[in-house]
Design an enzyme around this catalytic site. Structure first.
Site, PDB file in Angstrom:
ATOM      1  N   GLY A   1     -18.193  -6.350 -13.423  1.00 35.34           N
ATOM      2  CA  GLY A   1     -19.558  -5.865 -14.051  1.00 35.34           C
ATOM      3  C   GLY A   1     -19.606  -5.578 -15.223  1.00 35.34           C
TER       4      GLY A   1
ATOM      5  N   TYR B   1     -11.903   0.871   5.476  1.00 43.35           N
ATOM      6  CA  TYR B   1     -11.170   1.808   4.893  1.00 43.35           C
ATOM      7  C   TYR B   1     -12.155   3.049   5.071  1.00 43.35           C
ATOM      8  CZ  TYR B   1      -9.022   4.600   1.021  1.00 43.35           C
ATOM      9  OH  TYR B   1      -8.318   5.791   0.278  1.00 43.35           O
TER      10      TYR B   1
HETATM   11  P1  NAD Z   1      -0.156   4.302  -1.491  1.00 43.51           P
HETATM   12  O1  NAD Z   1      -0.558   2.876  -1.034  1.00 43.51           O
HETATM   13  O2  NAD Z   1       0.781   4.206  -2.594  1.00 43.51           O
HETATM   14  O3  NAD Z   1       0.574   5.250  -0.202  1.00 43.51           O
HETATM   15  C1  NAD Z   1       0.177   4.911   1.310  1.00 43.51           C
HETATM   16  C2  NAD Z   1       1.501   4.842   1.860  1.00 43.51           C
HETATM   17  O4  NAD Z   1       1.301   4.729   3.299  1.00 43.51           O
HETATM   18  C3  NAD Z   1       2.335   3.743   1.381  1.00 43.51           C
HETATM   19  O5  NAD Z   1       3.488   3.939   1.508  1.00 43.51           O
HETATM   20  C4  NAD Z   1       2.399   2.941   2.711  1.00 43.51           C
HETATM   21  O6  NAD Z   1       3.474   2.043   2.841  1.00 43.51           O
HETATM   22  C5  NAD Z   1       2.200   3.796   3.787  1.00 43.51           C
HETATM   23  N1  NAD Z   1       1.425   3.247   4.952  1.00 43.51           N
HETATM   24  C6  NAD Z   1       0.400   2.489   5.125  1.00 43.51           C
HETATM   25  N2  NAD Z   1       0.119   2.013   6.366  1.00 43.51           N
HETATM   26  C7  NAD Z   1       1.016   2.833   7.399  1.00 43.51           C
HETATM   27  C8  NAD Z   1       1.322   2.873   8.510  1.00 43.51           C
HETATM   28  N3  NAD Z   1       0.337   2.403   9.560  1.00 43.51           N
HETATM   29  N4  NAD Z   1       2.296   3.817   9.044  1.00 43.51           N
HETATM   30  C9  NAD Z   1       2.994   4.293   7.999  1.00 43.51           C
HETATM   31  N5  NAD Z   1       3.102   4.500   6.570  1.00 43.51           N
HETATM   32  C10 NAD Z   1       1.919   3.584   6.357  1.00 43.51           C
HETATM   33  O7  NAD Z   1      -1.581   5.005  -1.722  1.00 43.51           O
HETATM   34  P2  NAD Z   1      -1.667   6.392  -2.237  1.00 43.51           P
HETATM   35  O8  NAD Z   1      -2.639   6.262  -3.708  1.00 43.51           O
HETATM   36  O9  NAD Z   1      -0.567   7.100  -2.492  1.00 43.51           O
HETATM   37  O10 NAD Z   1      -2.654   7.308  -1.232  1.00 43.51           O
HETATM   38  C11 NAD Z   1      -2.021   7.879  -0.086  1.00 43.51           C
HETATM   39  C12 NAD Z   1      -3.240   8.618   0.462  1.00 43.51           C
HETATM   40  O11 NAD Z   1      -4.371   9.183  -0.174  1.00 43.51           O
HETATM   41  C13 NAD Z   1      -3.974   7.472   1.474  1.00 43.51           C
HETATM   42  O12 NAD Z   1      -4.268   7.906   2.489  1.00 43.51           O
HETATM   43  C14 NAD Z   1      -5.449   7.229   0.689  1.00 43.51           C
HETATM   44  O13 NAD Z   1      -6.350   6.761   1.446  1.00 43.51           O
HETATM   45  C15 NAD Z   1      -5.601   8.629   0.038  1.00 43.51           C
HETATM   46  N6  NAD Z   1      -6.431   8.500  -1.143  1.00 43.51           N
HETATM   47  C16 NAD Z   1      -5.742   8.192  -2.458  1.00 43.51           C
HETATM   48  C17 NAD Z   1      -6.724   7.904  -3.538  1.00 43.51           C
HETATM   49  C18 NAD Z   1      -5.938   7.763  -4.966  1.00 43.51           C
HETATM   50  O14 NAD Z   1      -6.664   7.481  -5.837  1.00 43.51           O
HETATM   51  N7  NAD Z   1      -4.649   7.361  -4.953  1.00 43.51           N
HETATM   52  C19 NAD Z   1      -8.068   8.290  -3.370  1.00 43.51           C
HETATM   53  C20 NAD Z   1      -8.562   8.754  -2.186  1.00 43.51           C
HETATM   54  C21 NAD Z   1      -7.475   8.777  -1.252  1.00 43.51           C
END
Ligand code: NAD
Ligand code: UDP
Ligand code: UDP
Length: 313
Positions: free
Chosen positions: A207, A147
């Site tokens: 932890g 990640y």
């Molecule tokens: P989430 O898992 O709910 O959403 C991610 C979405 O991407 C899901 O709907 C999943 O089905 C889709 N997905 C995964 N792989 C895929 C692929 N290969 N092709 C198409 N769709 C795909 O997570 P989230 O919390 O909504 O996060 C959204 C974004 O924000 C992510 O990129 C995550 O890394 C980033 N992010 C979130 C947080 C947080 O605290 N929620 C923090 C830092 C970064």
């Protein structure tokens, strides 16, 4: 008056993506939601289906995508440790191949493109609070690397497409965000604690519970996304998150209070490479975007508890 745009949201059926689709539709745009439903759910966007400006496509961003759009929000990627470690190779592919495809799409269509990067690019930080200029402290071969390094490489690609091909980019480094439509069993701390408290099961603290995180409510986060995208020139990376810092023990106590739960606290081993502290320095977002979070943890947590309570009934 605002001009209506055609906007692609990858990962649009996920937690943040579904809130973003809703916001963009409310602003009068045409929204194309692309998702492979790995962690996203159709229920998250079900209420939007009646809107003629909304369209959903099942597609994996590691494969090319040919559509015509004005803006792209690239959110596709599993975000919780349980989900991104389930198939780590696919996680890196999603970040890296996904970024290449979406940047190729942005280059061809001259669309502006937003990347959902993460505070995990700072790894277990040696600088506190984290500023954008800090390069981070990431273990490249640990279980979180698929990640962290995937997201770091995606940032590299964004800045190289910007320098080499003049693609207009917006990179947000998102810190822990919570709210309704979080996945109930994705293992993230807020959803875990709330669900455990509502079920009367033990609250699992990993932890000693002294590690810290900062939690941003989803509505504040979506406002930051839109402000960054609409900014005339800011490429980022920009930290977006809530600078309020809490220990996991404090969070557990707050959840117990709000749910009137009699769950007891249970201590479990700390996962490998679990960062000990994390808090964003949001000076850049404040000064350049005029943005800062408005929802205190107490209030956001109440909304989140209500959501999970309804879901479990
Ligand atoms: P989430 O898992 O709910 O959403 C991610 C979405 O991407 C899901 O709907 C999943 O089905 C889709 N997905 C995964 N792989 C895929 C692929 N290969 N092709 C198409 N769709 C795909 O997570 P989230 O919390 O909504 O996060 C959204 C974004 O924000 C992510 O990129 C995550 O890394 C980033 N992010 C979130 C947080 C947080 O605290 N929620 C923090 C830092 C970064
Ligand atoms: N791509 C895409 N949609 C487009 C344009 C490109 O998915 O509308 C993909 C394409 O498959 C390519 C990648 O984006 O592999 C990178 O595109 P770029 O133009 O940078 O590279 P090239 O096509 O020269 O490999
Ligand atoms: N955590 C915890 N109990 C849980 C889930 C998580 O104590 O049931 C801790 C975890 O070890 C970490 C913090 O809460 O220190 C935040 O974890 P999360 O997975 O939500 O996010 P991240 O580690 O990616 O910031």
């Amino acid at each position: 008056m605002q001009v209506s745009k055609r906007i692609l949201v990858t990962g649009g059926a996920g937690f943040l993506g579904s809130h973003l689709c809703e916001r963009l539709l409310a602003d009068g745009h045409d929204v194309l939601c692309v998702d492979n439903y790995f962690t996203g759910r159709r229920e998250n966007v079900a209420r939007l289906m009646d809107n003629p400006r909304f369209e959903v496509m099942r597609h994996d961003v590691t494969f090319p995508l040919y559509v015509e759009v004005d803006e792209i929000y690239n959110l596709a990627c599993p975000a919780s440790p349980i989900h991104y470690q389930f198939d780590p190779v696919q996680t890196t592919k999603t970040s890296v191949h996904g970024a290449i495809n979406m940047l190729g799409l942005a280059k061809r269509t001259r669309a502006k493109i937003f990347q959902a990067s993460t505070s995990e690019v700072y790894g277990n930080p040696l600088v506190h609070p984290q500023v954008e200029a800090y390069w981070g402290n990431v273990n490249p071969i640990g279980p979180r690397a698929c990640y962290d390094e995937g997201k770091r490489c995606a940032e590299t690609l964004f800045f190289d497409y910007h320098r080499q091909h003049n693609v207009e980019i917006r990179v947000a480094r998102i810190f822990n965000t919570y709210g309704p439509r979080m996945h109930p069993n994705d293992g993230r701390v807020v959803s875990n604690f709330v669900v455990q408290a509502l079920k009367g099961e033990p609250i699992t603290i990993y932890g000693d519970g002294q590690q810290t995180r900062s939690f941003c409510y989803v509505d504040d986060m979506i406002e930051a996304f839109v402000r960054l995208m609409d900014h005339p020139k800011l490429t980022g990376p920009v930290n977006v998150g809530n600078p309020g810092e809490f220990t996991m023990l404090e969070l557990a106590e707050m959840v117990l209070r709000q749910t009137n739960s009699r769950s007891r606290i249970e201590f479990r081993p700390l996962p490998v490479d679990d960062p000990t502290q994390r808090r964003p320095d949001i000076t850049v977002a404040r000064e350049e975007m005029g943005w800062e979070p408005k929802v205190p943890l107490e209030d956001g947590l109440r909304e989140t508890v209500n959501y999970f309570r309804q879901m479990m009934m």
